[in-house]
Design a protein around this motif. Structure first.
Motif, mmCIF file in Angstrom:
data_model
loop_
_atom_site.group_PDB
_atom_site.id
_atom_site.type_symbol
_atom_site.label_atom_id
_atom_site.label_comp_id
_atom_site.label_asym_id
_atom_site.label_seq_id
_atom_site.Cartn_x
_atom_site.Cartn_y
_atom_site.Cartn_z
ATOM 1 N N VAL A 1 -16.207 28.859 -6.426
ATOM 2 C CA VAL A 1 -15.765 30.250 -6.400
ATOM 3 C C VAL A 1 -16.892 31.152 -6.906
ATOM 4 N N GLU B 1 -9.844 35.108 -4.247
ATOM 5 C CA GLU B 1 -11.044 34.314 -4.506
ATOM 6 C C GLU B 1 -11.928 34.243 -3.263
ATOM 7 N N SER C 1 -15.678 32.268 -2.006
ATOM 8 C CA SER C 1 -16.586 31.183 -2.359
ATOM 9 C C SER C 1 -18.035 31.526 -2.030
#
Length: 254
Positions: free
Chosen positions: A190, A207, A209
């Motif tokens: 993340v 979130e 990445s």
């Protein structure tokens, strides 16, 4: 409207943003003297060479001071600035997650952001320090009522120094950088946790990445190389905390 029919770029799954900082997504390798950011907060400027050097040294300083766990969450309550860009890359370099929060939010809104992110540390511009400390107390009570365990975060000042509180960048510039990290699958790492707009309720955490950001960089260069040349200039009047601004502000510029 433009319709793209040029296929998809080959995006490595093991490439993270710190590695990308030392490479380039397009075909032009920028010199270390290439200017990537200027601000009117502290009247600072930043070249890509300085960011490559300083972010790793800051990461080492933060690691030595706080010894954070891998993927620790670092909330940022800082206005658009060179400091903002350096903080982001420093946190990512040491394996952390950036949780950007608009510095003009009121106590209740900031407290909600804290309950969502539950940060290991909060880096806050000095002018908003008192508000953030109040928000931490509110968030602590709210999480306790939900039986959610959370340790009070470390507080780091930014922009202006405060006596008795660790300050970024003053207190964390180490002599040597941390080694550049590498992970086999960047999609499991993340980078940021953003707050949603909250139009259907309280804002929620979103979130993204390393692979999300890296793919976005490669796609922009692949589809519109003429639109993103090295001499591109961008004026940011919207806050970097906005999810649409994080790409050009913090990651795409290098």
């Amino acid at each position: 409207m433009r319709i793209y029919r040029s296929g998809h770029p080959d995006v490595p799954r093991d490439l993270n943003l710190t590695e990308l900082l030392h490479q380039h997504a397009g075909k032009v390798d920028l010199p270390n003297s290439h200017l990537i950011a200027k601000d009117d907060v502290n009247n600072r400027s930043l070249t890509i060479g300085a960011l490559r050097n300083r972010a790793g040294r800051f990461a080492n300083g933060l690691q030595k001071h706080f010894q954070p766990p891998d993927q620790a969450r670092w909330m940022m309550v800082v206005p658009n600035s060179v400091d903002y860009v350096e903080i982001i890359h420093s946190v990512l370099w040491l394996g952390g997650v950036v949780c950007p929060v608009k510095h003009t939010l009121v106590v209740g809104e900031t407290a909600h952001a804290i309950t969502v992110a539950r940060p290991f540390a909060i880096i806050v511009c000095t002018s908003e320090g008192s508000k953030v400390l109040q928000a931490v107390d509110v968030a602590k009570k709210e999480l306790r009522s939900q039986d959610v365990a959370w340790t009070r975060p470390h507080i780091v000042s930014a922009i202006e120094h405060v006596v008795g509180i660790f300050h970024f960048p003053k207190d964390f510039l180490d002599y040597t950088p941390l080694p550049i990290p590498h992970h086999q699958d960047a999609s499991t790492r993340v980078v940021t946790i953003h707050l949603s707009s909250g139009t259907t309720g309280n804002p929620k955490g979103v979130e993204l990445s390393h692979h999300n950001y890296v793919a976005n960089c490669f796609q922009l260069y692949h589809h519109d190389p003429a639109q993103w040349p090295p001499n591109l200039r961008q004026v940011a009047s919207t806050p970097y905390v906005h999810i649409a601004q994080m790409m050009p502000a913090a990651f795409f510029g290098p």
